[in-house]
Each structure stands twice: as C-alpha cells, then as structure tokens.
Design a protein around this motif. Sequence first.
Motif, mmCIF file in Angstrom:
data_model
loop_
_atom_site.group_PDB
_atom_site.id
_atom_site.type_symbol
_atom_site.label_atom_id
_atom_site.label_comp_id
_atom_site.label_asym_id
_atom_site.label_seq_id
_atom_site.Cartn_x
_atom_site.Cartn_y
_atom_site.Cartn_z
ATOM 1 N N ASP A 72 -77.299 34.070 51.104
ATOM 2 C CA ASP A 72 -78.391 34.765 50.430
ATOM 3 C C ASP A 72 -78.997 35.897 51.268
ATOM 4 O OD1 ASP A 72 -79.655 33.231 52.352
ATOM 5 O OD2 ASP A 72 -80.874 32.089 50.943
ATOM 6 N N GLN A 73 -78.393 36.198 52.405
ATOM 7 C CA GLN A 73 -78.845 37.295 53.249
ATOM 8 C C GLN A 73 -77.827 38.438 53.160
ATOM 9 O OE1 GLN A 73 -81.941 36.950 54.856
ATOM 10 N NE2 GLN A 73 -81.888 35.150 53.537
ATOM 11 N N GLN A 74 -78.281 39.645 53.448
ATOM 12 C CA GLN A 74 -77.394 40.803 53.424
ATOM 13 C C GLN A 74 -76.328 40.662 54.520
ATOM 14 O OE1 GLN A 74 -77.565 43.288 51.197
ATOM 15 N NE2 GLN A 74 -75.779 44.241 52.095
ATOM 16 N N PRO A 75 -75.026 40.746 54.180
ATOM 17 C CA PRO A 75 -73.994 40.708 55.227
ATOM 18 C C PRO A 75 -74.202 41.864 56.194
ATOM 19 C CG PRO A 75 -73.009 40.580 53.040
ATOM 20 C CD PRO A 75 -74.455 40.903 52.845
ATOM 21 N N ARG A 76 -73.886 41.627 57.464
ATOM 22 C CA ARG A 76 -74.044 42.709 58.431
ATOM 23 C C ARG A 76 -72.841 42.763 59.367
ATOM 24 N NH1 ARG A 76 -76.395 38.634 61.021
ATOM 25 N NH2 ARG A 76 -76.861 38.703 63.236
ATOM 26 N N ARG A 78 -70.957 43.323 62.706
ATOM 27 C CA ARG A 78 -71.296 43.107 64.107
ATOM 28 C C ARG A 78 -70.019 42.788 64.868
ATOM 29 N NH1 ARG A 78 -71.852 38.147 66.611
ATOM 30 N NH2 ARG A 78 -71.604 36.319 65.319
ATOM 31 N N GLU A 79 -70.131 42.746 66.178
ATOM 32 C CA GLU A 79 -69.008 42.369 67.027
ATOM 33 C C GLU A 79 -69.307 41.038 67.684
ATOM 34 O OE1 GLU A 79 -67.710 45.199 69.922
ATOM 35 O OE2 GLU A 79 -67.305 46.727 68.413
ATOM 36 N N SER A 80 -68.251 40.281 67.908
ATOM 37 C CA SER A 80 -68.348 39.043 68.657
ATOM 38 C C SER A 80 -67.266 39.093 69.720
ATOM 39 C CB SER A 80 -68.138 37.836 67.741
ATOM 40 O OG SER A 80 -68.146 36.646 68.492
ATOM 41 N N GLN A 81 -67.675 39.115 70.971
ATOM 42 C CA GLN A 81 -66.741 39.202 72.084
ATOM 43 C C GLN A 81 -65.800 40.394 71.934
ATOM 44 O OE1 GLN A 81 -66.851 36.981 74.766
ATOM 45 N NE2 GLN A 81 -68.728 36.313 73.791
ATOM 46 N N GLY A 82 -66.338 41.511 71.438
ATOM 47 C CA GLY A 82 -65.561 42.736 71.286
ATOM 48 C C GLY A 82 -64.723 42.815 70.025
ATOM 49 N N VAL A 83 -64.779 41.787 69.187
ATOM 50 C CA VAL A 83 -64.015 41.761 67.938
ATOM 51 C C VAL A 83 -64.942 42.166 66.793
ATOM 52 C CG1 VAL A 83 -62.729 40.306 66.326
ATOM 53 C CG2 VAL A 83 -62.478 39.949 68.783
ATOM 54 N N PRO A 84 -64.615 43.254 66.075
ATOM 55 C CA PRO A 84 -65.453 43.642 64.940
ATOM 56 C C PRO A 84 -65.268 42.669 63.779
ATOM 57 C CG PRO A 84 -63.585 45.141 65.152
ATOM 58 C CD PRO A 84 -63.518 44.179 66.305
ATOM 59 N N GLY A 85 -66.368 42.326 63.149
ATOM 60 C CA GLY A 85 -66.330 41.415 62.011
ATOM 61 C C GLY A 85 -67.596 41.555 61.200
ATOM 62 N N CYS A 86 -67.907 40.521 60.437
ATOM 63 C CA CYS A 86 -69.095 40.536 59.605
ATOM 64 C C CYS A 86 -69.785 39.180 59.679
ATOM 65 C CB CYS A 86 -68.720 40.851 58.154
ATOM 66 S SG CYS A 86 -70.165 41.159 57.098
ATOM 67 N N GLN A 87 -71.110 39.211 59.738
ATOM 68 C CA GLN A 87 -71.922 38.006 59.766
ATOM 69 C C GLN A 87 -72.474 37.757 58.370
ATOM 70 O OE1 GLN A 87 -72.385 36.032 62.541
ATOM 71 N NE2 GLN A 87 -73.354 34.569 61.159
ATOM 72 N N PHE A 88 -72.248 36.559 57.857
ATOM 73 C CA PHE A 88 -72.753 36.123 56.552
ATOM 74 C C PHE A 88 -73.717 34.973 56.807
ATOM 75 C CE2 PHE A 88 -68.441 37.761 55.964
ATOM 76 C CZ PHE A 88 -68.622 38.704 54.975
ATOM 77 N N GLU A 89 -74.883 34.978 56.135
ATOM 78 C CA GLU A 89 -75.913 33.970 56.394
ATOM 79 C C GLU A 89 -76.480 33.377 55.112
ATOM 80 O OE1 GLU A 89 -77.177 32.775 59.296
ATOM 81 O OE2 GLU A 89 -75.979 34.081 60.576
ATOM 82 N N ALA A 90 -76.786 32.083 55.186
ATOM 83 C CA ALA A 90 -77.533 31.378 54.149
ATOM 84 C C ALA A 90 -78.813 30.888 54.808
ATOM 85 C CB ALA A 90 -76.730 30.205 53.603
ATOM 86 N N GLY A 91 -79.950 31.396 54.356
ATOM 87 C CA GLY A 91 -81.228 31.041 54.959
ATOM 88 C C GLY A 91 -81.642 32.060 55.995
ATOM 89 N N GLU A 92 -82.950 32.239 56.120
ATOM 90 C CA GLU A 92 -83.501 33.156 57.110
ATOM 91 C C GLU A 92 -83.167 32.651 58.514
ATOM 92 O OE1 GLU A 92 -85.285 35.999 56.765
ATOM 93 O OE2 GLU A 92 -85.155 35.951 54.585
ATOM 94 N N PRO A 93 -82.999 33.549 59.483
ATOM 95 C CA PRO A 93 -82.768 33.105 60.857
ATOM 96 C C PRO A 93 -83.861 32.139 61.300
ATOM 97 C CG PRO A 93 -82.414 35.469 60.683
ATOM 98 C CD PRO A 93 -83.003 35.012 59.363
#
Length: 185
Positions: A72-76, A78-93
């Motif tokens: 339910d959050q906007q995908p964003r 980002r990189e993880s350990q230099g690997v480009p990808g996307c973060q998907f979230e359910a619920g506020e941080p």
Amino acid sequence: MRSSLAVSAVLAGVLLAGCGSGADGALPEQTGTPAPEPTAEEPARTAPAKSVAVADQCSLLTPEQLSALGFDQQPRARESQGVPGCQFEAGEPGSPGWGAFVAADQRTMQDFLAAGRGAVQGDLGGYPTAQVDNGSGCLLSIDVSDSGSLFVNAIVRPGADPEVGSGCDAATRVAEAAIANLPNA
C-alpha cells in the motif's frame, strides 16, 4: 515506533550481509562467464529463460499485483549492496507490515550458491530457487536465466497480518508475481 524501525533495519542488514561474498557483505561479483551446468544437487531450469535486462525495476510488479499482495506504499527504486532494484512496502515504516526488495540481477543463482550463500530449496514454476531464511526475513535467488537471476529479499515486521506468513512465504508470492512479468529471453 523507532525500536520497530531499528529492528527492521538490523534484520535487513543481517540478511543482506548474509548474501555477501566477503567481509563487507557485498554480493558476489558477476563473473562474465556462463553459468555452470547444474549439479546433481541443483535442479535444472525447466521453464523458459527470462531476460534480466529490466529498465524499470519497479515495473517488476504491476499495480494489480501490488494490490493483491497488499502493498500500500509507493514503490521506490533503490540499491541494495550496489544492486539496483525496487522496494515494495505494506504498512508505514515502523508499523506492523512487511516489505520486499526485488531486483532482476546480473548475478546468477549459481554465483549466489558459489559464494556459500543459501541452498537450493526446490523451484518456483520450473525455476530453481536458492534461499536463506531466518523466519521473519527471507532472501531468494531464482534461476531465471544463464545471465542472471531474480533476487527477492522480504522482511515481515512484528505484528504483520498473519496472512502474510513467514518471510519466505511473502518472498515466494512476490517472486511468483515478478517472474510472470519478466520478458522471455
């Protein structure tokens, strides 16, 4: 709220560090050579090879899939350990919920295994899958191509909806959805 955020951040760091090839926790470098043939312990890919050349990592899940998975959050991006990808979230941080980092990666599942990370746990629809599981967090490397893999790192925060299940339950659902969106090679 801060303690939940801190716990999630520490857990993410532990999972990501567990996938590294060295003391710094970095993911194994792309070797530039074709993936080795599967061993007797490693099942062969039986589904069509997929392309890991993805211009927009956040397009790995469609809006319909995001809704069905409960994100339910906007995908964003980002990189993880230099690997480009996307973060998907359910619920506020910091709140009960869960999230998944997804990347079509140029490192193969075999690279992941050769670095001593995870073990083959079967397959997802004809794609052999290696995993690292600590219960609330799960890292999957799915053999979708000789030139790369689909990488999913899911973390289920304390108090998340029980229907989400374990970290590997969540990671598996996300991986199945993302595989469907990868173009055939």
